[in-house]
Design a protein around this motif. Structure first.
Motif, PDB file in Angstrom:
ATOM      1  N   ARG A  87      38.276  35.073   3.426  1.00 55.66           N
ATOM      2  CA  ARG A  87      39.269  35.797   2.516  1.00 55.66           C
ATOM      3  C   ARG A  87      38.541  37.185   1.781  1.00 55.66           C
ATOM      4  NH1 ARG A  87      39.698  34.895  -3.004  1.00 55.66           N
ATOM      5  NH2 ARG A  87      38.804  32.662  -2.674  1.00 55.66           N
ATOM      6  N   GLU A  91      44.380  41.353  -1.379  1.00 56.73           N
ATOM      7  CA  GLU A  91      43.525  40.456  -0.519  1.00 56.73           C
ATOM      8  C   GLU A  91      44.112  40.266   0.743  1.00 56.73           C
ATOM      9  OE1 GLU A  91      42.790  36.818  -2.411  1.00 56.73           O
ATOM     10  OE2 GLU A  91      44.734  35.910  -1.526  1.00 56.73           O
ATOM     11  N   ARG A  92      43.214  39.944   1.947  1.00 55.22           N
ATOM     12  CA  ARG A  92      43.819  39.654   3.309  1.00 55.22           C
ATOM     13  C   ARG A  92      43.037  38.294   3.482  1.00 55.22           C
ATOM     14  NH1 ARG A  92      43.732  44.848   2.015  1.00 55.22           N
ATOM     15  NH2 ARG A  92      45.472  46.141   3.094  1.00 55.22           N
ATOM     16  N   ARG A  93      43.750  37.310   4.300  1.00 54.68           N
ATOM     17  CA  ARG A  93      43.404  36.048   4.644  1.00 54.68           C
ATOM     18  C   ARG A  93      43.444  36.073   5.812  1.00 54.68           C
ATOM     19  NH1 ARG A  93      46.818  35.485   0.406  1.00 54.68           N
ATOM     20  NH2 ARG A  93      48.358  34.791   1.526  1.00 54.68           N
ATOM     21  N   TYR A  94      42.397  35.474   6.625  1.00 61.92           N
ATOM     22  CA  TYR A  94      42.307  35.541   8.177  1.00 61.92           C
ATOM     23  C   TYR A  94      42.000  33.754   8.483  1.00 61.92           C
ATOM     24  CZ  TYR A  94      42.597  40.259   9.332  1.00 61.92           C
ATOM     25  OH  TYR A  94      42.897  41.359   9.523  1.00 61.92           O
ATOM     26  N   HIS A 143      38.295  29.881   7.550  1.00 64.48           N
ATOM     27  CA  HIS A 143      39.707  30.607   6.614  1.00 64.48           C
ATOM     28  C   HIS A 143      38.432  31.597   5.937  1.00 64.48           C
ATOM     29  CE1 HIS A 143      42.621  27.887   7.082  1.00 64.48           C
ATOM     30  NE2 HIS A 143      41.925  26.700   7.089  1.00 64.48           N
ATOM     31  N   ASP A 173      35.065  36.987  -0.278  1.00 66.15           N
ATOM     32  CA  ASP A 173      35.121  36.129  -1.357  1.00 66.15           C
ATOM     33  C   ASP A 173      35.321  34.691  -0.894  1.00 66.15           C
ATOM     34  OD1 ASP A 173      35.956  38.196  -3.281  1.00 66.15           O
ATOM     35  OD2 ASP A 173      37.800  38.574  -2.250  1.00 66.15           O
TER      36      ASP A 173
END
Length: 257
Positions: free
Chosen positions: A192, A108-111, A190, A172
């Motif tokens: 994801r 996963e990547r979170r911005y 936020h 997600d």
């Protein structure tokens, strides 16, 4: 050759993006120059994501192979010494196995996107947030964001030059919160997912800002998504407020859970 994972934060303002370019400053170039001061002929490093020009990072992850068996703490300190004065910092370093890949091992990547609403120009956060001069309503943006969750064809929110094989992705999380800000308010987005299309997050935020400003109804975002047409997207917001906040691995090489 021992492999090391690096957790990196940076201010993207002076860079053309993460990816090394021959005639432009890049974050990758800065890190590789620092590595070359420690060992000659260091192979090119790989990162979890290629952030665009002006985009920042709180938790970018890259890996590198070195000949020397470095203590991870000392490696991070040595890199930070040689990274000066660039606004780039290695905040964590870990020894990893040869099967670890910063990009392909990520699940996963979170911005984070920071949007400030106030009339007076920002000073301390200049270049670190997107500022609009009108008020925004939180609840309609939250309602609109729910239409984007799940697995969809995100052609509407995909840059025309995106090189991804498919526009179908699974989102997600897209959580929006409001926070006090001197003379106005800050809205934090936020986001994801396992992976993102080019300009997907900035397309989301630019469109949702139109909802918060009252120019779009929340249901208009659903219509835009279903159109599967780039022309149906709202304005793409500038990069200054976007941060690669973190990357998820199992197990996490830095022990962050």
């Amino acid at each position: 050759m021992p492999r090391y994972a690096l957790k990196i934060e940076y201010d993207g303002t002076p860079f053309s993006g993460w990816q090394r370019q021959a005639d432009q400053p890049s974050v990758q170039g800065a890190v590789e120059r620092a590595l070359s001061r420690l060992e000659s002929d260091v192979p090119s490093i790989a990162a979890a994501g290629r952030t665009d020009a002006g985009v920042h990072a709180l938790g970018q992850v890259a890996h590198c192979d070195l000949r020397k068996d470095w203590d991870p703490f000392r490696l991070a300190q040595a890199l930070n010494y040689h990274l000066k004065p660039d606004p780039v910092s290695v905040v964590a370093c870990a020894r990893v196995g040869q099967d670890f890949h910063a990009r392909f091992s990520a699940h996963e990547r979170r911005y984070l996107f920071r949007l400030v609403s106030r009339r007076a120009p920002v000073t301390h956060d200049r270049g670190l947030v997107w500022q609009v001069g009108h008020p925004l309503a939180l609840a309609p943006m939250q309602a609109a964001a729910r239409y984007l969750l799940g697995r969809h064809d995100f052609t509407t929110f995909r840059a025309s030059l995106c090189q991804a094989a498919s526009p179908v992705k699974t989102l997600d999380a897209l959580e929006i919160s409001e926070h006090p800000y001197p003379g106005g308010a800050e809205f934090r987005f936020h986001v994801r997912a396992r992976s993102f299309l080019h300009n997907q997050v900035r397309s989301f935020v630019g469109t949702l800002e139109r909802v918060g400003a009252g120019a779009w109804a929340p249901e208009d975002v659903k219509t835009a998504l279903e159109a599967r047409n780039r022309a149906a997207c709202g304005p793409v917001c500038p990069p200054q407020g976007l941060y690669l906040a973190g990357v998820g691995y199992d197990p996490d090489p830095f022990g962050d859970g």
